[in-house]
Design a protein around this motif. Structure first.
Motif, PDB file in Angstrom:
ATOM      1  N   GLN A 157       3.586 -57.846 113.724  1.00  0.00           N
ATOM      2  CA  GLN A 157       2.370 -57.137 114.125  1.00  0.00           C
ATOM      3  C   GLN A 157       1.205 -58.102 114.300  1.00  0.00           C
ATOM      4  OE1 GLN A 157       0.704 -54.694 111.141  1.00  0.00           O
ATOM      5  NE2 GLN A 157      -0.889 -53.869 112.446  1.00  0.00           N
ATOM      6  N   ARG A 207       7.937 -57.275 109.570  1.00  0.00           N
ATOM      7  CA  ARG A 207       7.187 -56.350 110.416  1.00  0.00           C
ATOM      8  C   ARG A 207       5.722 -56.737 110.470  1.00  0.00           C
ATOM      9  NH1 ARG A 207       9.698 -51.337 111.519  1.00  0.00           N
ATOM     10  NH2 ARG A 207      11.816 -51.295 110.699  1.00  0.00           N
ATOM     11  N   ALA A 233      -3.261 -49.500 110.110  1.00  0.00           N
ATOM     12  CA  ALA A 233      -2.912 -50.806 110.675  1.00  0.00           C
ATOM     13  C   ALA A 233      -3.541 -51.953 109.897  1.00  0.00           C
ATOM     14  CB  ALA A 233      -3.339 -50.873 112.143  1.00  0.00           C
TER      15      ALA A 233
END
Lengths: 132, 132
Positions: free
Chosen positions: B125, B121, A29
């Motif tokens: 996020q 994306r 992440a």
DNA sequence: GCCGTACTACGATGGCTATCGTACAAGGCA
DNA sequence: TGCCTTGTACGATAGCCATCGTAGTACGGC
């Protein structure tokens, strides 16, 4: 500049070192697109990644025959690792390198394949120009 | 640093200047993947490209509200142009910027879309993390 | 002809980075 | 134990680059 030498200086190691020689990797992440692109914008590193993708699995650092010194090679592998493109693990004296394909595909679907395909096309084009 | 000022210094202009103010662009075949990746590895430039892709066609430099000075903005647009990512053309006092989508798609099919999707994306996020 | 808007060129600066050489550490092997 | 292979750390260096401020150019409108 983190774990290997820091231990010798008696500094406290924050990350729980499972082995005596483990390397810091960004979590999935934490991988940033800009860092990945920056890592791949260097010809030497793009070449490394292409070879890793072509050969499939894990390759040692010494497998690569790059036109730079070993110091510089170490530097490039570190940039690739710290940007999240590759994963490095020690295996005896060798240091094995593998593409983080699953992580990258999960974060940015299709990006790695598109990048590798683009690099292939450019290499083919350059080859054609060289042949005349 | 090519055409605009060089003419005033009386230097010979090699490229046939159609207009009084035209800008040097790389030809499609001269676009290098590494340069494209380097251009997009800067957050400010990636943001510019995303806005260009979102809005569709041509946008003036003044359209963008970037957290840097105009000098720096000019610099970023030049990097994008010289790497082949965007095409710039003067329209009156304004300078219009457009993605070279056709050229890039022809050279590297799927790459631009994959990059834009990846940037979307990542932005989503980051937004989610910000919301908590 | 003059002014305002849009953008550029130039010079400076601080930070990053690709590169090298040298010295060193870690593991395997004789 | 000592040597070889593999790879790292460190320091240095030169080049690139993102950023800024200032001064200036080009075009359109008054």
């Amino acid at each position: 500049m983190n774990s290997p030498k820091a231990r010798r200086k008696g500094a406290a190691v924050t990350t729980p070192a499972v082995s005596s020689r483990d390397l810091p990797h960004p979590e999935t992440a934490q991988i940033r697109l800009e860092s990945v692109l920056h890592a791949l914008s260097d010809p030497m590193r793009l070449r490394i990644v292409r070879e890793l993708a072509a050969d499939g699995d894990e390759l040692s650092c010494s497998y690569f025959d790059l036109p730079v010194t070993k110091s510089t090679t170490t530097h490039h592998f570190r940039v690739l690792r710290e940007s999240g493109v590759i994963r490095q693990v020690y295996r005896g004296t060798a240091k094995m390198n593998g593409l983080r394909r699953d992580d990258l595909d999960g974060l940015f679907p299709g990006l790695l394949d598109a990048l590798l395909d683009a690099a292939d096309r450019q290499a083919a084009q350059v080859r054609d120009l060289g042949d005349g």
